[in-house]
Write a protein that holds these residues in place. Structure first.
Motif, PDB file in Angstrom:
ATOM      1  N   ALA A 187      75.404  26.734  72.770  1.00  0.00           N
ATOM      2  CA  ALA A 187      76.044  27.747  71.910  1.00  0.00           C
ATOM      3  C   ALA A 187      76.115  27.127  70.679  1.00  0.00           C
ATOM      4  CB  ALA A 187      77.235  27.793  72.854  1.00  0.00           C
ATOM      5  N   TYR A 188      76.438  25.745  69.782  1.00  0.00           N
ATOM      6  CA  TYR A 188      76.264  25.329  69.046  1.00  0.00           C
ATOM      7  C   TYR A 188      75.436  23.988  68.863  1.00  0.00           C
ATOM      8  CZ  TYR A 188      81.005  26.439  69.396  1.00  0.00           C
ATOM      9  OH  TYR A 188      81.795  27.016  69.765  1.00  0.00           O
ATOM     10  N   PHE A 189      74.740  23.501  70.065  1.00  0.00           N
ATOM     11  CA  PHE A 189      72.977  22.771  68.979  1.00  0.00           C
ATOM     12  C   PHE A 189      72.377  22.940  70.149  1.00  0.00           C
ATOM     13  CE2 PHE A 189      77.111  20.451  70.182  1.00  0.00           C
ATOM     14  CZ  PHE A 189      77.223  19.320  69.114  1.00  0.00           C
ATOM     15  N   THR A 190      70.662  22.699  69.463  1.00  0.00           N
ATOM     16  CA  THR A 190      69.530  23.695  69.481  1.00  0.00           C
ATOM     17  C   THR A 190      68.463  22.749  68.470  1.00  0.00           C
ATOM     18  OG1 THR A 190      69.745  24.963  67.252  1.00  0.00           O
ATOM     19  CG2 THR A 190      70.291  25.610  69.560  1.00  0.00           C
ATOM     20  N   ASN A 191      67.986  22.291  69.675  1.00  0.00           N
ATOM     21  CA  ASN A 191      66.077  21.658  68.461  1.00  0.00           C
ATOM     22  C   ASN A 191      65.363  22.650  67.881  1.00  0.00           C
ATOM     23  OD1 ASN A 191      66.198  18.864  70.297  1.00  0.00           O
ATOM     24  ND2 ASN A 191      66.057  20.381  71.999  1.00  0.00           N
ATOM     25  N   ILE A 192      64.943  22.239  66.732  1.00  0.00           N
ATOM     26  CA  ILE A 192      64.389  22.763  65.855  1.00  0.00           C
ATOM     27  C   ILE A 192      63.262  22.107  65.691  1.00  0.00           C
ATOM     28  CG2 ILE A 192      66.550  24.022  65.311  1.00  0.00           C
ATOM     29  CD1 ILE A 192      66.359  22.434  62.580  1.00  0.00           C
ATOM     30  N   ASP A 193      62.593  23.029  65.163  1.00  0.00           N
ATOM     31  CA  ASP A 193      61.300  22.432  64.722  1.00  0.00           C
ATOM     32  C   ASP A 193      60.782  22.009  63.285  1.00  0.00           C
ATOM     33  OD1 ASP A 193      57.952  21.918  64.518  1.00  0.00           O
ATOM     34  OD2 ASP A 193      57.473  24.079  65.274  1.00  0.00           O
ATOM     35  N   PRO A 194      60.324  20.715  63.966  1.00  0.00           N
ATOM     36  CA  PRO A 194      60.090  19.823  62.506  1.00  0.00           C
ATOM     37  C   PRO A 194      59.960  20.303  61.454  1.00  0.00           C
ATOM     38  CG  PRO A 194      59.621  18.366  64.179  1.00  0.00           C
ATOM     39  CD  PRO A 194      59.867  19.718  64.931  1.00  0.00           C
ATOM     40  N   LYS A 195      59.021  21.272  61.472  1.00  0.00           N
ATOM     41  CA  LYS A 195      58.405  22.228  60.403  1.00  0.00           C
ATOM     42  C   LYS A 195      59.153  22.501  59.916  1.00  0.00           C
ATOM     43  CE  LYS A 195      53.289  21.604  62.201  1.00  0.00           C
ATOM     44  NZ  LYS A 195      52.812  22.015  63.199  1.00  0.00           N
ATOM     45  N   GLU A 196      59.961  23.039  60.672  1.00  0.00           N
ATOM     46  CA  GLU A 196      61.394  24.132  60.409  1.00  0.00           C
ATOM     47  C   GLU A 196      62.419  23.312  59.709  1.00  0.00           C
ATOM     48  OE1 GLU A 196      61.687  26.618  63.205  1.00  0.00           O
ATOM     49  OE2 GLU A 196      60.058  27.955  62.892  1.00  0.00           O
ATOM     50  N   ALA A 197      62.240  22.563  58.851  1.00  0.00           N
ATOM     51  CA  ALA A 197      63.278  21.212  59.144  1.00  0.00           C
ATOM     52  C   ALA A 197      63.487  21.016  57.544  1.00  0.00           C
ATOM     53  CB  ALA A 197      64.164  20.429  59.940  1.00  0.00           C
ATOM     54  N   SER A 198      62.686  21.323  56.805  1.00  0.00           N
ATOM     55  CA  SER A 198      62.639  20.556  55.283  1.00  0.00           C
ATOM     56  C   SER A 198      63.054  18.864  55.277  1.00  0.00           C
ATOM     57  CB  SER A 198      63.907  21.870  54.517  1.00  0.00           C
ATOM     58  OG  SER A 198      63.825  22.831  54.305  1.00  0.00           O
ATOM     59  N   LEU A 199      62.309  18.674  55.705  1.00  0.00           N
ATOM     60  CA  LEU A 199      62.679  16.763  56.111  1.00  0.00           C
ATOM     61  C   LEU A 199      61.609  16.449  54.694  1.00  0.00           C
ATOM     62  CD1 LEU A 199      61.269  16.318  59.659  1.00  0.00           C
ATOM     63  CD2 LEU A 199      63.404  16.587  59.317  1.00  0.00           C
ATOM     64  N   PRO A 200      62.036  15.445  54.510  1.00  0.00           N
ATOM     65  CA  PRO A 200      61.117  14.413  53.221  1.00  0.00           C
ATOM     66  C   PRO A 200      59.669  14.359  52.926  1.00  0.00           C
ATOM     67  CG  PRO A 200      63.156  13.469  53.944  1.00  0.00           C
ATOM     68  CD  PRO A 200      63.129  14.747  55.068  1.00  0.00           C
ATOM     69  N   GLN A 207      62.504  14.436  66.620  1.00  0.00           N
ATOM     70  CA  GLN A 207      62.928  15.169  66.842  1.00  0.00           C
ATOM     71  C   GLN A 207      64.160  16.188  65.978  1.00  0.00           C
ATOM     72  OE1 GLN A 207      64.677  14.616  71.150  1.00  0.00           O
ATOM     73  NE2 GLN A 207      65.959  16.379  71.408  1.00  0.00           N
ATOM     74  N   VAL A 208      64.439  16.845  66.172  1.00  0.00           N
ATOM     75  CA  VAL A 208      65.263  17.273  64.961  1.00  0.00           C
ATOM     76  C   VAL A 208      66.694  18.383  65.478  1.00  0.00           C
ATOM     77  CG1 VAL A 208      66.105  18.956  62.646  1.00  0.00           C
ATOM     78  CG2 VAL A 208      63.373  17.515  63.012  1.00  0.00           C
ATOM     79  N   VAL A 209      67.503  17.969  65.748  1.00  0.00           N
ATOM     80  CA  VAL A 209      69.039  18.797  66.380  1.00  0.00           C
ATOM     81  C   VAL A 209      69.781  19.228  65.464  1.00  0.00           C
ATOM     82  CG1 VAL A 209      70.780  18.537  68.000  1.00  0.00           C
ATOM     83  CG2 VAL A 209      68.632  17.664  68.430  1.00  0.00           C
ATOM     84  N   GLN A 210      69.958  20.745  65.470  1.00  0.00           N
ATOM     85  CA  GLN A 210      71.002  21.688  64.687  1.00  0.00           C
ATOM     86  C   GLN A 210      72.179  21.779  65.078  1.00  0.00           C
ATOM     87  OE1 GLN A 210      70.420  25.763  62.942  1.00  0.00           O
ATOM     88  NE2 GLN A 210      69.391  24.319  61.610  1.00  0.00           N
ATOM     89  N   PHE A 211      73.240  22.230  64.419  1.00  0.00           N
ATOM     90  CA  PHE A 211      74.514  21.728  65.160  1.00  0.00           C
ATOM     91  C   PHE A 211      74.531  23.192  63.996  1.00  0.00           C
ATOM     92  CE2 PHE A 211      79.377  21.518  64.473  1.00  0.00           C
ATOM     93  CZ  PHE A 211      79.458  22.138  65.151  1.00  0.00           C
ATOM     94  N   ALA A 212      74.795  24.233  65.128  1.00  0.00           N
ATOM     95  CA  ALA A 212      75.755  24.910  63.417  1.00  0.00           C
ATOM     96  C   ALA A 212      76.924  25.837  64.112  1.00  0.00           C
ATOM     97  CB  ALA A 212      74.098  25.948  64.222  1.00  0.00           C
ATOM     98  N   ILE A 213      77.288  26.656  63.198  1.00  0.00           N
ATOM     99  CA  ILE A 213      79.205  27.519  63.342  1.00  0.00           C
ATOM    100  C   ILE A 213      78.089  28.363  62.549  1.00  0.00           C
ATOM    101  CG2 ILE A 213      81.430  27.597  62.699  1.00  0.00           C
ATOM    102  CD1 ILE A 213      81.580  24.575  63.763  1.00  0.00           C
ATOM    103  N   THR A 214      78.853  29.951  62.859  1.00  0.00           N
ATOM    104  CA  THR A 214      78.653  31.087  62.232  1.00  0.00           C
ATOM    105  C   THR A 214      80.211  31.554  62.884  1.00  0.00           C
ATOM    106  OG1 THR A 214      77.996  32.602  64.777  1.00  0.00           O
ATOM    107  CG2 THR A 214      76.084  30.974  63.699  1.00  0.00           C
ATOM    108  N   ASN A 215      80.023  33.099  62.336  1.00  0.00           N
ATOM    109  CA  ASN A 215      81.454  34.035  61.749  1.00  0.00           C
ATOM    110  C   ASN A 215      81.777  34.557  63.814  1.00  0.00           C
ATOM    111  OD1 ASN A 215      82.138  34.259  59.684  1.00  0.00           O
ATOM    112  ND2 ASN A 215      80.309  35.787  59.212  1.00  0.00           N
TER     113      ASN A 215
END
Length: 358
Positions: A187-200, A207-215
């Motif tokens: 519900a809150y944590f997901t793996n995302i593709d590093p190519k979509e993560a705006s990395l330096p 691995q890139v993990v995204q924590f997200a809060i929505t309405n």
């Protein structure tokens, strides 16, 4: 080739494949973050670059918001940047940082403040600020603050642990672990593709993990924070090593926990409903990029929210981005400032400022 030898070769090859696949496979998002947080405790030195950009900041709906003074401040803050570059080593403890504030609008300027910290002293370079004239006798010099003396002057006992980055990082790791444990991974944590993560550029993420809060989940997220995560985080702060470090009393922590437990759930629910109705989360994500050595070496926080106060008809919009990148982990640090020698004490600063008319 004998059947026995062939079988042995196949088993060896299969073992290699399994090992390699295990090394390259991604962990469950929450587990990956927890492991990376523990791994971060092995950082004995590093260079850390933090950047915060205020992409949008507006206030509408009140007479004060329409005034020229407030407009000037909002114009100055919009597109403002705060950059901090830090060089740190654990033993002997020494850290130096350069704080850079870039303001826009009618008061476009850049303010740079170098700082150096040792176990007992903090050095802050007196900046030259265009809209805040300072005597030439102090600008460019380092104000030295002796933490032990300041504590004694205020009638308190000096606690060196309060300025110990290692212990602070350990505490942060435990608090983050307690916080993460209460939120469901899907519900809150997901793996995302590093190519979509705006990395330096040049950053290789394992691995890139995204924590997200929505309405949709903000009400649940705050409820979990108040009712489940905060009590456990207070238990961590109650540990002797952290309680003494932060100079908290058992009574203060117990009172804080009691207030959480005795909180009126009906009032909390009502407040959360109002928040959900008046808060618009366009985006709130925290991306953590884990490098090939399993360090959480890059963070990217993006927030775009709007708040409407129905009582005052005030609308506030804030959009910002914050990034943090660790480099040169466990390499010999290259301190650019060193321990300052061109210093002045607080008494000397006050005397010079007094003569200048402050």
């Amino acid at each position: 080739m004998s059947k026995k030898l062939l079988t042995s070769c196949l088993l060896v090859m299969l073992s290699v494949v399994l090992v390699l696949s295990g090394c390259s496979s991604k962990k469950e998002p929450k587990e990956a973050l927890s492991s990376a947080a523990v791994k971060a405790l092995e950082m004995n030195s590093y260079v850390l670059e933090n950047q915060m950009k205020i992409l949008d900041f507006s206030v509408e709906g009140t007479p004060e918001a329409e005034s020229p003074e407030v407009g000037a401040v909002l114009s100055m803050l919009k597109n403002a940047e705060i950059n901090i570059k830090q060089v740190y080593q654990k033993d002997p403890m020494q850290t130096e940082a350069t704080l850079e504030v870039k303001l826009t609008g009618d008061m476009t300027t850049t303010i740079t403040i170098p700082l150096v910290m040792t176990p007992e002293k903090l050095y802050v370079k007196v900046p030259s600020i265009p809209f805040l004239p300072m005597p030439e006798s102090v600008t460019g010099k380092f104000l030295v603050l002796d933490m032990k003396e300041l504590a004694e002057q205020s009638g308190e006992e000096f606690n060196p642990d309060l300025f110990n980055p290692e212990k602070s990082q350990k505490l942060g790791t435990e608090l983050m672990g307690a916080l993460f444990a209460e939120y469901e991974s899907g519900a809150y944590f997901t793996n995302i593709d590093p190519k979509e993560a705006s990395l330096p550029e040049g950053f290789k993420a394992k691995q890139v993990v995204q924590f997200a809060i929505t309405n949709e989940n903000v009400k649940e997220a705050v409820t979990i924070l108040v009712n489940q995560a905060l009590p456990k985080m207070l238990d961590i702060l109650a540990k002797e090593e952290y309680r003494s470090m932060l100079q908290l009393t058992p009574e203060e922590l117990e009172q804080a926990k009691k207030e959480l437990q005795e909180g009126n759930q009906d009032e909390l629910g009502k407040a959360l409903d109002e928040m959900k109705n008046n808060l618009q989360i366009n985006k709130f994500t925290v991306d953590t990029a884990i490098d090939e050595n399993n360090y959480p070496a890059y963070y990217n926080v993006q927030a775009d929210v709007a708040v409407n106060d129905p009582d005052t008809q005030t609308n506030i919009k804030v959009a910002l981005q914050m990034t943090s990148r660790f480099t040169q982990i466990n390499e010999k640090p290259a301190f650019e400032i060193g321990i300052p020698t061109d210093t002045l004490t607080m008494e000397q600063l006050q005397e010079e400022m007094g003569q200048f008319g402050y």
